[in-house]
Design an enzyme around this catalytic site. Structure first.
Site, mmCIF file in Angstrom:
data_model
loop_
_atom_site.group_PDB
_atom_site.id
_atom_site.type_symbol
_atom_site.label_atom_id
_atom_site.label_comp_id
_atom_site.label_asym_id
_atom_site.label_seq_id
_atom_site.Cartn_x
_atom_site.Cartn_y
_atom_site.Cartn_z
ATOM 1 N N GLN A 45 12.520 -13.487 9.936
ATOM 2 C CA GLN A 45 13.396 -14.371 8.516
ATOM 3 C C GLN A 45 13.012 -15.604 8.096
ATOM 4 O O GLN A 45 13.193 -16.096 7.743
ATOM 5 C CB GLN A 45 14.189 -14.087 8.190
ATOM 6 C CG GLN A 45 14.962 -12.161 8.232
ATOM 7 C CD GLN A 45 15.752 -11.759 8.224
ATOM 8 O OE1 GLN A 45 17.130 -12.562 8.473
ATOM 9 N NE2 GLN A 45 16.398 -10.042 6.862
ATOM 10 N N GLU B 225 24.440 -7.142 -4.069
ATOM 11 C CA GLU B 225 23.585 -6.625 -4.129
ATOM 12 C C GLU B 225 23.336 -5.241 -2.447
ATOM 13 O O GLU B 225 22.961 -5.755 -1.804
ATOM 14 C CB GLU B 225 22.370 -7.741 -4.233
ATOM 15 C CG GLU B 225 21.150 -6.786 -5.099
ATOM 16 C CD GLU B 225 20.180 -7.514 -4.795
ATOM 17 O OE1 GLU B 225 19.803 -8.891 -5.918
ATOM 18 O OE2 GLU B 225 19.177 -7.528 -4.097
ATOM 19 N N HIS C 275 19.541 -3.097 -12.971
ATOM 20 C CA HIS C 275 18.379 -4.303 -12.376
ATOM 21 C C HIS C 275 17.725 -4.147 -13.814
ATOM 22 O O HIS C 275 16.902 -2.666 -13.278
ATOM 23 C CB HIS C 275 17.898 -4.769 -11.143
ATOM 24 C CG HIS C 275 18.997 -5.815 -10.805
ATOM 25 N ND1 HIS C 275 18.531 -6.442 -9.423
ATOM 26 C CD2 HIS C 275 19.828 -6.217 -10.931
ATOM 27 C CE1 HIS C 275 19.304 -7.270 -9.389
ATOM 28 N NE2 HIS C 275 20.609 -6.961 -9.255
HETATM 29 P P1 FAD Z 1 10.886 -14.751 -16.218
HETATM 30 O O1 FAD Z 1 12.538 -15.415 -17.227
HETATM 31 O O2 FAD Z 1 10.099 -13.739 -17.560
HETATM 32 O O3 FAD Z 1 9.987 -15.803 -15.831
HETATM 33 C C1 FAD Z 1 8.946 -15.816 -14.916
HETATM 34 C C2 FAD Z 1 8.456 -16.613 -14.904
HETATM 35 O O4 FAD Z 1 7.689 -17.096 -15.888
HETATM 36 C C3 FAD Z 1 8.870 -17.719 -14.325
HETATM 37 O O5 FAD Z 1 7.799 -18.914 -14.068
HETATM 38 C C4 FAD Z 1 9.138 -18.560 -15.664
HETATM 39 O O6 FAD Z 1 9.268 -20.122 -16.017
HETATM 40 C C5 FAD Z 1 8.419 -18.719 -16.583
HETATM 41 N N1 FAD Z 1 8.142 -18.339 -18.114
HETATM 42 C C6 FAD Z 1 9.609 -17.324 -18.109
HETATM 43 N N2 FAD Z 1 9.172 -17.336 -19.759
HETATM 44 C C7 FAD Z 1 8.261 -17.667 -20.126
HETATM 45 C C8 FAD Z 1 7.487 -18.269 -21.480
HETATM 46 N N3 FAD Z 1 8.309 -17.888 -22.354
HETATM 47 N N4 FAD Z 1 5.901 -18.815 -21.262
HETATM 48 C C9 FAD Z 1 5.415 -19.297 -20.440
HETATM 49 N N5 FAD Z 1 6.046 -19.174 -19.101
HETATM 50 C C10 FAD Z 1 7.591 -18.416 -18.692
HETATM 51 N N6 FAD Z 1 12.788 -8.518 -9.283
HETATM 52 C C11 FAD Z 1 12.400 -6.290 -8.746
HETATM 53 O O7 FAD Z 1 11.350 -6.264 -8.568
HETATM 54 N N7 FAD Z 1 13.493 -5.825 -8.710
HETATM 55 C C12 FAD Z 1 15.073 -6.739 -8.854
HETATM 56 O O8 FAD Z 1 16.116 -5.945 -8.881
HETATM 57 C C13 FAD Z 1 14.754 -7.809 -8.930
HETATM 58 N N8 FAD Z 1 16.110 -7.966 -8.741
HETATM 59 C C14 FAD Z 1 16.682 -10.150 -8.423
HETATM 60 C C15 FAD Z 1 17.827 -10.239 -8.831
HETATM 61 C C16 FAD Z 1 17.861 -11.816 -8.846
HETATM 62 C C17 FAD Z 1 19.317 -12.505 -8.562
HETATM 63 C C18 FAD Z 1 16.561 -12.378 -9.312
HETATM 64 C C19 FAD Z 1 16.999 -14.037 -8.447
HETATM 65 C C20 FAD Z 1 14.891 -11.605 -8.502
HETATM 66 C C21 FAD Z 1 15.107 -10.516 -8.377
HETATM 67 N N9 FAD Z 1 13.875 -10.399 -8.577
HETATM 68 C C22 FAD Z 1 14.353 -8.444 -8.503
HETATM 69 C C23 FAD Z 1 13.012 -11.028 -8.489
HETATM 70 C C24 FAD Z 1 12.194 -11.067 -10.077
HETATM 71 O O9 FAD Z 1 12.216 -9.989 -10.932
HETATM 72 C C25 FAD Z 1 10.775 -12.163 -9.584
HETATM 73 O O10 FAD Z 1 11.455 -13.644 -9.221
HETATM 74 C C26 FAD Z 1 10.043 -12.311 -11.118
HETATM 75 O O11 FAD Z 1 9.059 -12.939 -10.679
HETATM 76 C C27 FAD Z 1 10.501 -13.306 -12.129
HETATM 77 O O12 FAD Z 1 11.553 -12.483 -12.551
HETATM 78 P P2 FAD Z 1 12.250 -13.555 -13.763
HETATM 79 O O13 FAD Z 1 13.461 -12.664 -14.473
HETATM 80 O O14 FAD Z 1 12.829 -14.131 -13.577
HETATM 81 O O15 FAD Z 1 11.179 -13.687 -15.271
#
Ligand code: FAD
Length: 317
Positions: free
Chosen positions: A246, A18, A94
């Site tokens: 870190q 990445e 992303h």
């Molecule tokens: P979701 O899947 O929406 O989950 C977020 C939270 O809500 C979780 O606690 C989940 O349990 C909960 N949840 C999900 N659905 C529901 C629902 N229907 N009702 C109630 N609760 C629910 N961030 C960036 O800004 N830019 C990036 O490029 C980026 N790249 C990433 C790449 C990877 C591989 C990872 C692991 C993370 C990355 N992130 C990035 C960080 C990510 O955006 C954050 O961790 C964010 O807080 C959660 O994203 P998610 O897609 O997991 O969210």
């Protein structure tokens, strides 16, 4: 080519990494220089992160504060196209919910489709620094699953304008995020996994995990996923530790634990050159075990600094 196709035709564990878009004002050559040393290991794909806008306050001579929105890094569409064009490798943008409404997301997806970009990693994104919790845009998405639904709909030819009855379907392979140590907002791992399963049931094709430093946590995560019927490929995300700082920044930003053995090894280092060596050795060991476990791909968070990932890849690929 789709990530799932790369995985299906691979005869051994794949390598991917990445990168971050360069800061605005920097040339694309800065990014190419960070990617070049890793190309000899034949990455199956390169992910490009998305960075949200930030709010800054500028004070005027009359004392009034003006709130300004700044975006320090550009979006992912152009960068992915530049990487694909220059290196002939699949680039995975992303896509985040934060800061976008559905219309803007649809337009970005149309551009990606025109450019022949076959994969997207859909994420919610974090809240901006001035917010205490994530606030979706008006007419935007509150969860990654909602963004996923939009992409899945476009793959069926369903666009936002419901009067468009003959829209050409897109054909994106869709990745989502998973958290071996649970997402920080989730009340527990079980609930977090329930929402991860929802994303997979709605059409996610593969999962990439948050970084972790203890393979046992990943193995248990995979076991729990499989037990719940999550059967898509799960790609582990790995970050080589390179500085003493870190030890505190990674847990606070990414909400992960560092094993005591690693912490002690880093604390014993005289300088960051030694820390980097410890990080590389830890990364090689972690990677070897994960290959043995049978992971489809090892995905490294290079954060656009290639040297530590290069040393790990040289020992494995
Ligand atoms: P979701 O899947 O929406 O989950 C977020 C939270 O809500 C979780 O606690 C989940 O349990 C909960 N949840 C999900 N659905 C529901 C629902 N229907 N009702 C109630 N609760 C629910 N961030 C960036 O800004 N830019 C990036 O490029 C980026 N790249 C990433 C790449 C990877 C591989 C990872 C692991 C993370 C990355 N992130 C990035 C960080 C990510 O955006 C954050 O961790 C964010 O807080 C959660 O994203 P998610 O897609 O997991 O969210």
């Amino acid at each position: 080519m789709k990530i799932t196709e790369h995985i299906a035709k691979a005869k051994k564990t794949l390598f991917s990494f990445e990168i971050l878009p360069p800061l605005k004002g920097e040339s694309i050559q800065t990014l190419f220089k960070a990617i070049e040393p890793l190309m000899e290991f034949k990455p199956a794909f390169i992910d490009v992160t998305y960075h949200r806008e930030e709010y800054v306050y500028k004070q005027h001579p009359n004392g009034l504060l003006e709130k300004r929105t700044i975006r320090k890094r550009p979006g992912t569409v152009g960068i992915c196209a530049a990487i694909m064009n220059h290196f002939k490798v699949d680039a995975v943008p992303h896509l985040i919910c934060g800061g976008f409404d559905k219309e803007e997301t649809e337009n970005a997806l149309i551009d990606l489709n025109y450019l022949g970009i076959d994969n997207v990693l859909v994420l919610r994104g974090d809240s901006i620094k001035s917010e205490t919790s994530f606030i979706p845009e008006p007419n935007g998405h509150a969860y990654a699953s909602e963004l996923l639904e939009q992409v899945v709909n476009m793959n069926k030819g369903i666009f936002l304008d419901t009067e468009m009855t003959k829209a050409q379907p897109t054909n994106f392979c869709i990745g989502v995020a998973g958290y071996p140590e649970k997402h920080f907002e989730a009340p527990n791992l079980q609930t977090d996994l329930k929402y991860l399963k929802k994303k997979v049931d709605m059409g996610a094709d593969y999962i990439v995990t948050q970084m972790f430093f203890d393979n046992k946590k990943f193995f248990e995560f995979v076991r729990l996923c499989r037990e719940m019927g999550i059967d898509v490929p799960i790609i582990p995300g790995l970050k080589p530790i390179t500085t003493k700082k870190q030890l505190t920044t990674l847990p606070s930003i990414f909400h992960i634990d560092l094993p005591q053995e690693l912490v002690e090894a880093v604390e014993a280092c005289k300088d960051n050159a030694q820390v980097k060596q410890v990080g590389i050795e830890w990364g090689i060991q972690q990677s070897k075990e994960l290959i043995e476990f049978g992971v489809p791909c090892l995905h490294y968070y290079s954060m656009s600094k290639s040297d530590a990932v290069q040393s790990i890849a040289a020992a494995l690929f």
